[in-house]
Design a protein around this motif. Structure first.
Motif, PDB file in Angstrom:
ATOM      1  N   ILE A   7       0.838  -1.265  -0.015  1.00 35.30           N
ATOM      2  CA  ILE A   7       0.091   0.063  -0.069  1.00 35.30           C
ATOM      3  C   ILE A   7       1.002   1.278  -0.094  1.00 35.30           C
ATOM      4  N   VAL A   8       0.859   2.028  -1.025  1.00 34.88           N
ATOM      5  CA  VAL A   8       1.905   3.102  -1.116  1.00 34.88           C
ATOM      6  C   VAL A   8       0.664   4.385  -1.046  1.00 34.88           C
ATOM      7  N   ILE A   9       1.008   5.243   0.101  1.00 35.55           N
ATOM      8  CA  ILE A   9       0.089   6.079   0.548  1.00 35.55           C
ATOM      9  C   ILE A   9       0.507   7.555   0.215  1.00 35.55           C
ATOM     10  N   ASP A  10      -0.238   8.196  -0.423  1.00 30.51           N
ATOM     11  CA  ASP A  10      -0.075   9.676  -0.624  1.00 30.51           C
ATOM     12  C   ASP A  10       1.253  10.295  -1.150  1.00 30.51           C
ATOM     13  N   ILE A  11       1.864   9.349  -1.851  1.00 26.26           N
ATOM     14  CA  ILE A  11       3.370   9.974  -2.488  1.00 26.26           C
ATOM     15  C   ILE A  11       2.921  11.226  -3.472  1.00 26.26           C
ATOM     16  N   GLN A  12       2.411  12.036  -3.499  1.00 21.93           N
ATOM     17  CA  GLN A  12       1.931  13.020  -4.324  1.00 21.93           C
ATOM     18  C   GLN A  12       2.750  14.364  -4.291  1.00 21.93           C
ATOM     19  N   ASN A  13       2.586  14.843  -5.464  1.00 20.63           N
ATOM     20  CA  ASN A  13       3.436  16.202  -5.542  1.00 20.63           C
ATOM     21  C   ASN A  13       3.527  17.332  -4.870  1.00 20.63           C
ATOM     22  N   ASP A  14       2.616  17.606  -4.034  1.00 19.39           N
ATOM     23  CA  ASP A  14       2.590  18.632  -3.218  1.00 19.39           C
ATOM     24  C   ASP A  14       3.563  18.479  -1.990  1.00 19.39           C
ATOM     25  N   TYR A  15       3.591  17.231  -1.595  1.00 19.69           N
ATOM     26  CA  TYR A  15       4.610  16.885  -0.561  1.00 19.69           C
ATOM     27  C   TYR A  15       6.152  16.999  -0.989  1.00 19.69           C
ATOM     28  N   PHE A  16       6.659  17.209  -2.277  1.00 21.58           N
ATOM     29  CA  PHE A  16       8.183  17.371  -2.609  1.00 21.58           C
ATOM     30  C   PHE A  16       8.360  18.886  -2.683  1.00 21.58           C
ATOM     31  N   PRO A  17       9.744  19.062  -2.693  1.00 17.74           N
ATOM     32  CA  PRO A  17      10.024  20.603  -2.721  1.00 17.74           C
ATOM     33  C   PRO A  17       9.474  21.150  -3.900  1.00 17.74           C
ATOM     34  N   GLY A  18       9.023  22.560  -3.630  1.00 19.83           N
ATOM     35  CA  GLY A  18       8.350  23.215  -4.449  1.00 19.83           C
ATOM     36  C   GLY A  18       6.669  22.870  -4.378  1.00 19.83           C
ATOM     37  N   PHE A  62      -3.223  19.277  -1.909  1.00 18.82           N
ATOM     38  CA  PHE A  62      -3.944  18.230  -2.602  1.00 18.82           C
ATOM     39  C   PHE A  62      -5.488  18.784  -2.934  1.00 18.82           C
ATOM     40  N   ALA A  63      -5.464  19.964  -3.511  1.00 25.81           N
ATOM     41  CA  ALA A  63      -6.684  20.475  -4.107  1.00 25.81           C
ATOM     42  C   ALA A  63      -7.112  19.783  -5.175  1.00 25.81           C
ATOM     43  N   PRO A  64      -8.372  19.449  -5.220  1.00 27.02           N
ATOM     44  CA  PRO A  64      -8.931  18.655  -6.274  1.00 27.02           C
ATOM     45  C   PRO A  64      -8.361  19.135  -7.795  1.00 27.02           C
ATOM     46  N   ASN A  65      -8.376  18.002  -8.524  1.00 25.66           N
ATOM     47  CA  ASN A  65      -7.660  18.232 -10.042  1.00 25.66           C
ATOM     48  C   ASN A  65      -6.485  19.116 -10.130  1.00 25.66           C
TER      49      ASN A  65
END
Length: 182
Positions: A7-18, A62-65
């Motif tokens: 299970i890979v949880i929430d590795i999404q762009n907003d968590y990265f630098p920038g 994590f805003a929609p779309n």
């Protein structure tokens, strides 16, 4: 033999630098998660991606779309791998995660992702409560600095405290190297 799911949880762009909610050590955690992902795919294990979106555009992250809510390229899902969209901290709440795991006869889950002190913690505890044997790969998870009642808690300490609590009663906690060697 027990069946596993990664299970890979929430590795999404907003968590990265920038991004809009940068985590400490997110790049390294994602690199380790990518190694786990490759191993699971090679073994034919079930992989489930969790993606968080808040319900409104004025969300802190994590805003929609939004680009920030998209899964980061380091751990991008492949065709056929389930992607569970959640709107809450717990990946099981009002999602199909449990039915995906149960339909695949999963008995053991391996968890990685973000944030250690929120969604990873919630998913691990819920997984345990549902009867799954849990392993958290601690160096494939990331956190951020926290504040409580005037106390600053550095990300490394927040991460360590939550990993210690999970290891105490909910999960086995191992490094990426230890997991891949087992």
């Amino acid at each position: 033999m027990a069946k596993y799911a990664l299970i890979v949880i929430d590795i999404q762009n907003d968590y990265f630098p920038g991004g809009r909610w940068t985590l400490s050590g997110m790049d390294q955690a994602a690199d380790n998660a990518a190694r786990l992902l490759n191993a699971a795919r090679e073994s034919g294990d079930l992989v489930v991606h969790i993606r968080h979106e808040f319900p409104t555009a004025d969300a802190p992250f994590f805003a929609p779309n939004s680009v920030g809510a998209q899964i980061h390229p380091k751990v991008q899902s492949l065709e056929g791998e389930p992607v569970v969209l959640k709107h809450d901290i717990n990946a099981y709440r009002e999602t199909e995660l449990k039915s995906i795991l149960d339909n695949a006869c999963i008995e053991k889950v391996v968890i990685c992702g973000a944030m250690s002190h929120m969604c990873v913690d919630a998913a691990t505890r819920a997984s345990y409560d549902f009867g799954y044997h849990c392993t958290v790969v601690h160096d494939a998870c990331a956190s951020r600095d926290l504040k409580f009642n005037g106390v600053h808690v550095p990300a490394a300490q927040a991460h360590a405290a939550f990993m210690a609590a999970l290891q105490f009663g909910y999960a086995t906690s191992v490094s990426t190297e230890e997991f891949l060697a087992s």
